[in-house]
Design an enzyme around this catalytic site. Structure first.
Site, PDB file in Angstrom:
ATOM      1  CD  GLU A   1     -19.194 -17.021   8.136  1.00  0.00           C
ATOM      2  OE1 GLU A   1     -18.705 -17.040   6.992  1.00  0.00           O
ATOM      3  OE2 GLU A   1     -20.419 -17.069   8.359  1.00  0.00           O
TER       4      GLU A   1
ATOM      5  CG  HIS B   1     -21.893 -13.626   7.116  1.00  0.00           C
ATOM      6  ND1 HIS B   1     -21.413 -14.801   6.615  1.00  0.00           N
ATOM      7  CD2 HIS B   1     -21.368 -12.639   6.335  1.00  0.00           C
ATOM      8  CE1 HIS B   1     -20.625 -14.542   5.581  1.00  0.00           C
ATOM      9  NE2 HIS B   1     -20.573 -13.238   5.399  1.00  0.00           N
TER      10      HIS B   1
ATOM     11  CG  HIS C   1     -22.196 -19.743  11.669  1.00  0.00           C
ATOM     12  ND1 HIS C   1     -21.131 -19.513  10.830  1.00  0.00           N
ATOM     13  CD2 HIS C   1     -23.221 -20.108  10.859  1.00  0.00           C
ATOM     14  CE1 HIS C   1     -21.493 -19.717   9.582  1.00  0.00           C
ATOM     15  NE2 HIS C   1     -22.759 -20.078   9.568  1.00  0.00           N
TER      16      HIS C   1
ATOM     17  CG  ASP D   1     -27.354 -20.587   6.086  1.00  0.00           C
ATOM     18  OD1 ASP D   1     -26.584 -19.668   6.372  1.00  0.00           O
ATOM     19  OD2 ASP D   1     -27.029 -21.794   6.117  1.00  0.00           O
TER      20      ASP D   1
ATOM     21  CD1 TRP E   1     -17.404 -20.617   7.715  1.00  0.00           C
ATOM     22  CD2 TRP E   1     -17.992 -21.300   5.665  1.00  0.00           C
ATOM     23  NE1 TRP E   1     -18.133 -21.789   7.842  1.00  0.00           N
ATOM     24  CE2 TRP E   1     -18.494 -22.221   6.612  1.00  0.00           C
ATOM     25  CE3 TRP E   1     -18.219 -21.527   4.306  1.00  0.00           C
ATOM     26  CZ2 TRP E   1     -19.225 -23.350   6.233  1.00  0.00           C
ATOM     27  CZ3 TRP E   1     -18.945 -22.656   3.921  1.00  0.00           C
ATOM     28  CH2 TRP E   1     -19.445 -23.547   4.889  1.00  0.00           C
TER      29      TRP E   1
ATOM     30  CG  ASP F   1     -23.581 -16.648   9.818  1.00  0.00           C
ATOM     31  OD1 ASP F   1     -24.656 -16.829  10.431  1.00  0.00           O
ATOM     32  OD2 ASP F   1     -23.473 -16.828   8.595  1.00  0.00           O
TER      33      ASP F   1
ATOM     34  CE  LYS G   1     -22.312 -23.849   9.557  1.00  0.00           C
ATOM     35  NZ  LYS G   1     -22.642 -23.947   8.144  1.00  0.00           N
TER      36      LYS G   1
ATOM     37  CG  ASP H   1     -24.387 -16.092   4.812  1.00  0.00           C
ATOM     38  OD1 ASP H   1     -24.841 -16.597   3.768  1.00  0.00           O
ATOM     39  OD2 ASP H   1     -23.567 -16.686   5.545  1.00  0.00           O
TER      40      ASP H   1
ATOM     41  CG  ASP I   1     -31.118 -23.563   7.750  1.00  0.00           C
ATOM     42  OD1 ASP I   1     -30.116 -23.945   7.121  1.00  0.00           O
ATOM     43  OD2 ASP I   1     -31.756 -22.552   7.444  1.00  0.00           O
TER      44      ASP I   1
HETATM   45  C1  RNT Z   1     -21.819 -20.967   5.963  1.00  0.00           C
HETATM   46  C2  RNT Z   1     -21.320 -19.592   6.178  1.00  0.00           C
HETATM   47  C3  RNT Z   1     -20.853 -18.871   4.951  1.00  0.00           C
HETATM   48  C4  RNT Z   1     -21.721 -19.118   3.732  1.00  0.00           C
HETATM   49  C5  RNT Z   1     -21.417 -18.235   2.562  1.00  0.00           C
HETATM   50  C6  RNT Z   1     -22.047 -18.710   1.311  1.00  0.00           C
HETATM   51  O1  RNT Z   1     -22.332 -21.533   7.086  1.00  0.00           O
HETATM   52  O2  RNT Z   1     -22.298 -18.828   6.819  1.00  0.00           O
HETATM   53  O3  RNT Z   1     -20.728 -17.527   5.227  1.00  0.00           O
HETATM   54  O4  RNT Z   1     -23.076 -18.998   4.029  1.00  0.00           O
HETATM   55  O5  RNT Z   1     -20.067 -18.065   2.444  1.00  0.00           O
HETATM   56 ZN    ZN Z   2     -22.003 -16.772   7.002  1.00  0.00          ZN
END
Ligand code: RNT
Ligand code: ZN
Length: 415
Positions: A222, A283, A259, A293, A181, A256, A224, A323, A291
């Site tokens: 990955e 993820h 994302h 996360d 990523w 993820d 986003k 994650d 956000d």
């Molecule tokens: C960031 C991604 C990635 C990170 C990690 C720390 O938007 O989700 O996976 O969170 O690699």
């Molecule tokens: Zn991630």
């Protein structure tokens, strides 16, 4: 009759074997990310977190040394049921006395402590090259940079990480999922959207040209939608990453669930990808507004994602990793809540009469399907969860938080 025996009978009434569900869940590995413990900083730099991701909050007691981080992870492991795998980022290299290696020069020996830790606890390790928080990130770009030297540095980093991933797999006997990523992108409207993507593509291809055993290392890409400070353009968009994985044998797409656009759901994307890819990676996180996360909860979409994995018999085809990172609350608590939530989601999916519900759908008995799906929501799942936790030797209820409070007093606040 105990509460569990009672619940078991009730579930048996809809054809669900809760003992089998519990036994199955105990064998399913979920990757525990090391980066919740120190706000995604790591041990190889003094600078801030960059790359389109950010932690907010300054709750006391974060880990600042490898010893502290490993101690904290052990605490989380002791409070959570289920089989674990470690998830480590390259910036968490552990250097012995005064030694240092830059990202392009990292070697397996810099991760020997992680291997020791994993082996002692019978865990595999997943790995991530770290394409952020480093002065070689040029104008916000790494693998897609127009600057050849910059790209070269990061390609070398990726190759080093492939070698380290293979070392992890060989040492632990468990395949290593290596996730690529980058936060590469632009804050404002670019004049060229394809150039960066062609460079990104060629750079990942160069990384994957490093020889490795495809049974031991599972590279992923990955995607986003956008990152903080890179709102207008992200090189590794959904289409880019998915296409890359589809066109490169042995490379997995990693989704993820933080994302995507807010009305898109990864639960619906999981079966779509499973129709094509032998294996995929996830993820698991919780997006809120901008956000991506927040700490994972036992909420509807989390449950829905787990259902898609379980009811498509894909527990051995989906690599699941957590994650998220929250620096505003006790980090051990954040870590533990998230891991326990995903365990709950999996157990709940395993306690769902999936075949019966599919049959209702296929026979177009949609009224009954709605009724049944609603009924199951109030089944005594808490008693099955309590039994699972008891069998795994961890607290079923909020008692575990008392241990976190004690740990905060005895360990975290003394740092
Ligand atoms: C960031 C991604 C990635 C990170 C990690 C720390 O938007 O989700 O996976 O969170 O690699
Ligand atoms: Zn991630």
């Amino acid at each position: 009759m105990t509460r569990y025996e009672e619940a078991k009978k009730i579930y048996a009434g809809i054809g669900v074997d809760t003992d089998a569900a519990i036994a199955m869940l105990k064998e399913i590995p979920v990757s525990l990310h090391c980066w919740q413990g120190d706000d995604v900083i790591g041990f190889d730099h003094d600078g801030p977190l960059t790359g389109g991701i950010q932690t907010t909050g300054n709750y006391p007691g974060k880990a600042t040394t490898p010893e502290q981080l490993l101690q904290d992870m052990d605490k989380v492991i002791s409070l959570t049921p289920g089989k674990k795998k470690l998830n480590v980022h390259a910036c968490y290299a552990i250097f012995e006395d005064g030694e240092f290696a830059d990202r392009d020069k990292l070697e397996p020996k810099h991760f020997a402590k992680w291997v020791e830790f994993a082996k002692e606890r019978n865990m595999g390790i997943d790995f991530n090259p770290t394409f952020f928080s480093h002065d070689k990130v040029k104008d916000g770009l790494t693998l897609s940079s127009p600057d050849e030297e910059t790209r070269k540095f990061w390609i070398e980093h990726g190759k080093a990480c492939i070698r380290i991933s293979e070392y992890f797999a060989k040492e632990t006997g468990v395949p290593c999922v290596m996730n690529i990523w980058t936060g590469d992108g632009y804050k404002d409207i670019p004049a060229d959207r394809m150039g960066p993507r062609i460079r990104y593509k060629e750079s990942i291809e160069a990384i994957l040209a490093e020889p490795y055993d495809k049974n031991l290392v599972k590279p992923c890409v990955e995607s986003k939608v956008f990152g903080i400070g890179v709102e207008a353009f992200t090189a590794g968009s959904a289409e880019f990453s998915l296409s890359f994985a589809a066109m490169h044998d042995g490379c997995l797409p990693l989704m993820d669930n933080g994302h995507y656009h807010p009305t898109e759901v990864v639960s619906d994307k999981i079966p779509a990808l499973l129709a094509f890819f032998p294996e995929i990676a996830l993820h698991i996180t919780r997006p809120i507004r901008w956000d991506s996360d927040h700490v994972v909860l036992f909420d509807d979409e989390t449950k829905e994602m787990a259902k898609e994995i379980v009811r498509n018999n894909a527990l051995d085809r989906v690599y699941m990793a957590l994650d998220y990172f929250d620096a505003s609350i006790n980090r051990i608590s954040a870590w533990t809540v998230g891991f326990r939530s995903w365990q709950k989601a999996l157990l709940s999916a395993l306690c769902t009469p999936n075949e019966m519900l599919k049959k209702l759908q296929d026979e177009n008995r949609m009224s009954e399907l709605m009724v049944m799906q609603e009924e199951i929501k109030t089944y005594p799942f808490g008693d099955v969860w309590a039994e699972y936790c008891a069998q795994c030797g961890v607290a079923a209820g909020a008692e575990w938080f008392k241990e976190v409070e004690a740990y905060e007093q005895e360990v975290l606040l003394k740092r």
